[in-house]
Each structure stands twice: as C-alpha cells, then as structure tokens.
Scaffold this active site. Sequence first.
Site, PDB file in Angstrom:
ATOM      1  N   ARG A   1       0.869  -1.181   0.000  1.00  0.00           N
ATOM      2  CA  ARG A   1       0.000   0.000   0.000  1.00  0.00           C
ATOM      3  C   ARG A   1       0.904   1.228   0.000  1.00  0.00           C
ATOM      4  O   ARG A   1       1.940   1.242   0.689  1.00  0.00           O
ATOM      5  CB  ARG A   1      -0.918   0.035   1.223  1.00  0.00           C
TER       6      ARG A   1
ATOM      7  N   GLU B   1      -3.256   7.878  -3.906  1.00  0.00           N
ATOM      8  CA  GLU B   1      -3.755   7.430  -5.221  1.00  0.00           C
ATOM      9  C   GLU B   1      -5.025   8.150  -5.622  1.00  0.00           C
ATOM     10  O   GLU B   1      -5.901   8.325  -4.773  1.00  0.00           O
ATOM     11  CB  GLU B   1      -4.039   5.924  -5.184  1.00  0.00           C
TER      12      GLU B   1
ATOM     13  N   HIS C   1      -1.550   0.559  -9.969  1.00  0.00           N
ATOM     14  CA  HIS C   1      -2.185  -0.348  -9.000  1.00  0.00           C
ATOM     15  C   HIS C   1      -2.863  -1.541  -9.700  1.00  0.00           C
ATOM     16  O   HIS C   1      -4.084  -1.692  -9.652  1.00  0.00           O
ATOM     17  CB  HIS C   1      -3.202   0.405  -8.128  1.00  0.00           C
TER      18      HIS C   1
HETATM   19  P1  NAP Z   1      -1.145 -11.351   4.710  1.00  0.00           P
HETATM   20  O1  NAP Z   1      -1.128 -12.782   4.275  1.00  0.00           O
HETATM   21  O2  NAP Z   1      -2.052 -10.945   5.819  1.00  0.00           O
HETATM   22  O3  NAP Z   1       0.362 -10.940   5.046  1.00  0.00           O
HETATM   23  C1  NAP Z   1       0.714  -9.740   5.649  1.00  0.00           C
HETATM   24  C2  NAP Z   1       1.952  -9.984   6.498  1.00  0.00           C
HETATM   25  O4  NAP Z   1       2.419  -8.717   6.965  1.00  0.00           O
HETATM   26  C3  NAP Z   1       1.684 -10.865   7.694  1.00  0.00           C
HETATM   27  O5  NAP Z   1       2.355 -12.087   7.523  1.00  0.00           O
HETATM   28  C4  NAP Z   1       2.227 -10.075   8.881  1.00  0.00           C
HETATM   29  O6  NAP Z   1       3.056 -10.924   9.643  1.00  0.00           O
HETATM   30  C5  NAP Z   1       3.030  -8.962   8.222  1.00  0.00           C
HETATM   31  N1  NAP Z   1       3.016  -7.714   9.012  1.00  0.00           N
HETATM   32  C6  NAP Z   1       1.987  -7.120   9.632  1.00  0.00           C
HETATM   33  N2  NAP Z   1       2.400  -6.028  10.278  1.00  0.00           N
HETATM   34  C7  NAP Z   1       3.738  -5.924  10.046  1.00  0.00           C
HETATM   35  C8  NAP Z   1       4.735  -5.023  10.456  1.00  0.00           C
HETATM   36  N3  NAP Z   1       4.443  -3.998  11.288  1.00  0.00           N
HETATM   37  N4  NAP Z   1       6.008  -5.221  10.014  1.00  0.00           N
HETATM   38  C9  NAP Z   1       6.314  -6.271   9.228  1.00  0.00           C
HETATM   39  N5  NAP Z   1       5.392  -7.181   8.819  1.00  0.00           N
HETATM   40  C10 NAP Z   1       4.131  -7.003   9.237  1.00  0.00           C
HETATM   41  O7  NAP Z   1      -1.510 -10.411   3.485  1.00  0.00           O
HETATM   42  P2  NAP Z   1      -1.267 -10.671   1.914  1.00  0.00           P
HETATM   43  O8  NAP Z   1      -2.435 -11.374   1.339  1.00  0.00           O
HETATM   44  O9  NAP Z   1       0.095 -11.212   1.726  1.00  0.00           O
HETATM   45  O10 NAP Z   1      -1.340  -9.137   1.410  1.00  0.00           O
HETATM   46  C11 NAP Z   1      -0.384  -8.195   1.881  1.00  0.00           C
HETATM   47  C12 NAP Z   1      -0.792  -6.796   1.498  1.00  0.00           C
HETATM   48  O11 NAP Z   1      -0.630  -6.640   0.095  1.00  0.00           O
HETATM   49  C13 NAP Z   1      -2.266  -6.457   1.738  1.00  0.00           C
HETATM   50  O12 NAP Z   1      -2.492  -6.009   3.058  1.00  0.00           O
HETATM   51  C14 NAP Z   1      -2.553  -5.379   0.716  1.00  0.00           C
HETATM   52  O13 NAP Z   1      -2.411  -4.121   1.317  1.00  0.00           O
HETATM   53  C15 NAP Z   1      -1.482  -5.594  -0.337  1.00  0.00           C
HETATM   54  N6  NAP Z   1      -2.032  -5.980  -1.652  1.00  0.00           N
HETATM   55  C16 NAP Z   1      -1.800  -5.184  -2.728  1.00  0.00           C
HETATM   56  C17 NAP Z   1      -2.278  -5.557  -3.976  1.00  0.00           C
HETATM   57  C18 NAP Z   1      -2.025  -4.709  -5.189  1.00  0.00           C
HETATM   58  O14 NAP Z   1      -2.884  -4.659  -6.049  1.00  0.00           O
HETATM   59  N7  NAP Z   1      -0.889  -4.062  -5.304  1.00  0.00           N
HETATM   60  C19 NAP Z   1      -3.003  -6.743  -4.127  1.00  0.00           C
HETATM   61  C20 NAP Z   1      -3.207  -7.537  -3.002  1.00  0.00           C
HETATM   62  C21 NAP Z   1      -2.724  -7.145  -1.762  1.00  0.00           C
HETATM   63  P3  NAP Z   1       3.186 -10.677  11.257  1.00  0.00           P
HETATM   64  O15 NAP Z   1       1.769 -10.704  11.784  1.00  0.00           O
HETATM   65  O16 NAP Z   1       4.038 -11.797  11.768  1.00  0.00           O
HETATM   66  O17 NAP Z   1       3.830  -9.354  11.394  1.00  0.00           O
END
Ligand code: NAP
Length: 326
Positions: free
Chosen positions: A243, A272, A290
């Site tokens: 993000r 954005e 995006h």
């Molecule tokens: P996810 O499976 O929930 O993974 C997010 C990870 O971030 C978790 O494993 C968490 O681990 C870690 N995290 C949380 N807080 C943190 C911190 N302060 N420092 C370091 N790590 C931290 O989510 P995902 O499905 O992989 O998606 C990740 C993100 O990608 C989404 O939240 C979204 O914003 C973004 N996204 C963007 C697009 C795009 O179109 N560009 C598409 C999909 C998703 P811990 O709890 O151990 O910290």
Amino acid sequence: MPDLPDVFITRAIPEAALQLLASALPGLKVAVNPRDANLTPAEIASMAAGAQGLICTLADDISRALIESLPRLRVIATYAVGTNNIDLAAARERGIVVANTPDVLTDATAEVAVGLMLACARRFIEGDVLTRQGSFRGWAPLFHLGFGVYGKTVGIVGAGRIGLRVARTMRHGFDCRVLYTARSAHPEFEAQAQATRVDLNSLLEQSDFVSLHCPVTPQTKHLIDGSRLARMKRSAFLINTARGPVVDESALVEALKAGRIAGAGLDVFEQEPALAPGLAGLGNVTLLPHIGSATVETRQRMGLMCAQAIIDVLGGREPANRVVPG
Ligand code: NAP
C-alpha cells in the site's frame, strides 16, 4: 421503498458475480454504480440507502459516518485483501460482517512484484521508450546496462501470502538469498523460501531488492521513511506492491533524486491516484497504476468471492473470508 437496492456495488464488476447473486438470491435487487468513476462517501450513502449488502473497492472510504448512515447494512464485501479503507471497529459495533478476497490475488500480485524487480534492474521501460523513439542504434557493449537479478539478496517485509509467493519465486526461480522481517517468526516461510528472519534495519542494509508485503496499519505507515531509505544500499531497489502509505513518497523522491538508492518499482501510491511531486519525472522509477490483482482470472474470482460473501451473510451463514480486526 421500491427503488432502493438490497445490494449496492460501488464499481462495475465481472458479469459472473452478478449472475451468481441473481441465481442464488432470486428477487434480490442489485444496483451497480452506473458511472465509470469512484464515488464519494456521500454518493455511496445515497445510492446504497436501504441496502443490506455492499460490495466496495479499496478506493472507497468506508468511514464510520458512512457505515452509520446505512441502518440496514449487514455485510460489506471488499474487492481486495487490504481493509485499511474500512472502519472495521464501526462495522463490528453495528454487527456488520466484513469479508475480503485473500488468496485468489496472491499469485497475480506476486507476479507484479517480481516483474517490477526485473523491470527496474534491467531498465525495461526506459528500453521500450528509447526503442519506440528510434534511439536504438544497434547493439553495443556499453549500451543500456542494468543489473542482474540472479543470486542477489531479496528482503521481504511482511511474510504473509504474497510475501511468501515472491520469496519462493526469487529463491527457487532466481537463486536469490531471501531475508524477511515480520512481527512474528514464520517457520513455514523460512522452510519454503530457505529464508532468514532479520530485523528491518539489517534487511535494508543487506538487500539488493526490498519488497514490501505488509498491510498498511498505524504501525506500518511510513515504515520506509527517509532514515530507512538511507540504510539501503546505493545499488538497491525498493519495490512496493503493498500500500502506498507504507512508504514516505516524498522522502523516496528525494532519495531517488540524490541517487541514494538505485531505483524503485511502485504499483501503489500514498495519495492514489495522485503522485508525489517530482516522482513522474524521475528516470530511475517504474510506475504501475495499481494493477497487482488486475488479471481477468483474478478479478473474476474476487468478484465471485464478494458475491458469495453477500449470499452467505444474507442467508444467515458465516462467510469464508470474514475479516477479524487485528
Ligand atoms: P497477509 O497474508 O495478511 O500478510 C501480511 C503480512 O504482513 C503478515 O504475515 C504479517 O506478519 C506482516 N506484518 C503485519 N504487520 C507488520 C509489520 N508492522 N512489520 C512487518 N510485517 C508485518 O496479506 P497478503 O495477502 O500477503 O497481502 C499483503 C498486502 O498486500 C495487503 O495487506 C494489501 O495491502 C497488499 N495488496 C496489494 C495488492 C495490489 O494490487 N498491489 C493486491 C493484493 C494485496 P506478522 O503478523 O508476523 O507481522
């Protein structure tokens, strides 16, 4: 109130999702934003008045005020995995279920992260532009040199679904060394990507590519600020498909201008669709609008998941992907 919809959808979505709603809940009145534009909260409040279900996107500001203005609302299905645009506490207080679309967008988003690493390091976009402009005068030993990706060190910030997919691709596809940082240890991530957990500063200091995959939260807003950028190698690239607000975009512009890092690949932006002043004029940045989840297959699956969440909640069932506030 005969004209009010039961379900309001803030942007046009794939037809298959509308068909699923119609076949599962015959008689359900579904309205879709007729404009090819995002709506303001006031417009959503007016168009969704009386709705029990809302399908929204990450571009919609689903604030407490909006939630409280929709008294019949029972379910919000967001066309995204990130939920930073929704006041989850306000929804919970009102007993409104929030559901999202994890997993189905993991591969598509990881593809964009990996693609940005390659595009930045090998200067794909600059090469495309100069070739179209007729500036390609033929092969030469010192022409348009970039940096290799194989065998480099990749630092993953956020060891979740997308981070793991990127880490595995870089480890097994490009022989990279993988470092990661997250709030907790992720043994499965370590095993699958042969990755080592380090603190954020060590990751920044050692990585050739830093790829962001954490959600935006109060703790991760501007996680990558000027001081963190200064810790990165001058030869390193920053990749953001998470993000926009995770990066201080103005500080990034300064770092790129000064050559404090080699470049950046960005799919997301702080405000954005606006870009930080100066960003668009820089040659060492690759900018995407995006498109992490923007494949035909993925957007269809996301639409079906949103529709199914609406069907489940209005049918009195628990949806598969209920968001539980962290
Ligand atoms: P996810 O499976 O929930 O993974 C997010 C990870 O971030 C978790 O494993 C968490 O681990 C870690 N995290 C949380 N807080 C943190 C911190 N302060 N420092 C370091 N790590 C931290 O989510 P995902 O499905 O992989 O998606 C990740 C993100 O990608 C989404 O939240 C979204 O914003 C973004 N996204 C963007 C697009 C795009 O179109 N560009 C598409 C999909 C998703 P811990 O709890 O151990 O910290």
